[in-house]
Design a protein around this motif. Structure first.
Motif, PDB file in Angstrom:
ATOM      1  N   ILE A 215      16.066 -59.221  18.965  1.00  0.00           N
ATOM      2  CA  ILE A 215      16.934 -59.602  20.071  1.00  0.00           C
ATOM      3  C   ILE A 215      17.401 -61.041  19.852  1.00  0.00           C
ATOM      4  CG2 ILE A 215      17.059 -60.106  22.545  1.00  0.00           C
ATOM      5  CD1 ILE A 215      17.016 -57.167  22.055  1.00  0.00           C
TER       6      ILE A 215
ATOM      7  N   LEU B  27      19.332 -64.206  21.816  1.00  0.00           N
ATOM      8  CA  LEU B  27      19.730 -64.706  23.130  1.00  0.00           C
ATOM      9  C   LEU B  27      20.886 -65.687  22.984  1.00  0.00           C
ATOM     10  CD1 LEU B  27      19.219 -65.051  26.212  1.00  0.00           C
ATOM     11  CD2 LEU B  27      17.675 -66.944  25.593  1.00  0.00           C
TER      12      LEU B  27
ATOM     13  N   GLN C 267      23.159 -63.832  27.834  1.00  0.00           N
ATOM     14  CA  GLN C 267      23.238 -62.455  27.356  1.00  0.00           C
ATOM     15  C   GLN C 267      22.325 -62.251  26.151  1.00  0.00           C
ATOM     16  OE1 GLN C 267      26.922 -60.056  27.494  1.00  0.00           O
ATOM     17  NE2 GLN C 267      27.958 -62.031  27.652  1.00  0.00           N
ATOM     18  N   GLU C 268      21.776 -61.048  26.046  1.00  0.00           N
ATOM     19  CA  GLU C 268      20.929 -60.677  24.915  1.00  0.00           C
ATOM     20  C   GLU C 268      21.650 -59.636  24.062  1.00  0.00           C
ATOM     21  OE1 GLU C 268      17.247 -59.321  26.569  1.00  0.00           O
ATOM     22  OE2 GLU C 268      16.467 -61.361  26.788  1.00  0.00           O
ATOM     23  N   TYR C 269      21.512 -59.790  22.737  1.00  0.00           N
ATOM     24  CA  TYR C 269      22.142 -58.882  21.789  1.00  0.00           C
ATOM     25  C   TYR C 269      21.092 -58.309  20.849  1.00  0.00           C
ATOM     26  CZ  TYR C 269      26.497 -61.001  23.360  1.00  0.00           C
ATOM     27  OH  TYR C 269      27.539 -61.442  24.128  1.00  0.00           O
TER      28      TYR C 269
END
Length: 199
Positions: A18, A20, A26-28
């Motif tokens: 993940i 940030l 937002q997390e990707y």
């Protein structure tokens, strides 16, 4: 007849991580692919420093936002960047599929499943119906450190005027083509972006 095993890459695919984005929280999801860690979702950052657009607000998180080529240095969060042309070629090289004459490959759709490609289309700002090819095509923008320079005489008018990206489009029921594409640096086109980790 082509036979596909459903593997994304010749090398092993490791566990998902993940990333940030500290700018908006937002997390990707991320995934290591051929020695480079990739976002597995199109970025959807909004900021005053970038020309970002979401044609359909309800789709912003799923499909990501559409960005202009001039903002390539500002799109990704700290520690991440847009891929270079070399990174795009490395990604294609690691895919199992049939090579084409344009530097790309035709692959089974399952091969691309780990990248969660949404086929969000492209945004043509000058057109009356600006969002085109949703569900069948997607383009990712590369960094502006690579431009189209080809020694072939017929390519001379375009040298220095092209930004290289990645073009994905469905072909038939089960196949997707993934290949480099050349986008005019004078275009108002807005397209999706994926970030990779800086090394």
């Amino acid at each position: 007849m082509l036979v596909f095993s459903g593997l994304l890459l010749a090398s092993s695919v490791q566990a998902q991580g993940i990333a940030l984005d500290s700018r908006d929280g937002q997390e990707y999801p991320t995934l290591p692919l051929n020695g480079q860690e990739w976002f597995t979702r199109n970025i959807s950052y909004r900021g005053s420093e970038v020309s970002a657009l979401c044609p359909v607000e309800t789709d912003c998180h799923t499909l990501g936002l559409f960005y202009h080529w001039a903002d390539t240095a500002k799109i990704c969060p700290e520690g991440w960047q847009l891929p270079s042309f070399a990174h795009l070629l490395d990604l294609i090289a690691g895919l199992e599929g049939k090579a084409n004459s344009r530097g790309g490959k035709r692959v089974h759709r399952q091969v691309l499943d780990p990248l969660n490609i949404e086929m969000a289309g492209i945004y043509l700002a000058e057109n009356e119906t600006p969002l085109r090819a949703r569900g069948s095509m997607e383009v990712w923008l590369s960094r502006t450190d690579t431009v189209w320079n080809n020694p072939a005489p017929e390519s001379q008018p375009y040298n220095g005027l092209k930004i290289i990206g990645l073009h994905l489009y469905h072909q038939g029921k089960d196949s997707t083509t993934i290949e480099p594409t050349y986008i005019s640096a004078t275009s108002d086109m807005l397209i999706n972006c994926r970030c990779i980790k800086k090394q």
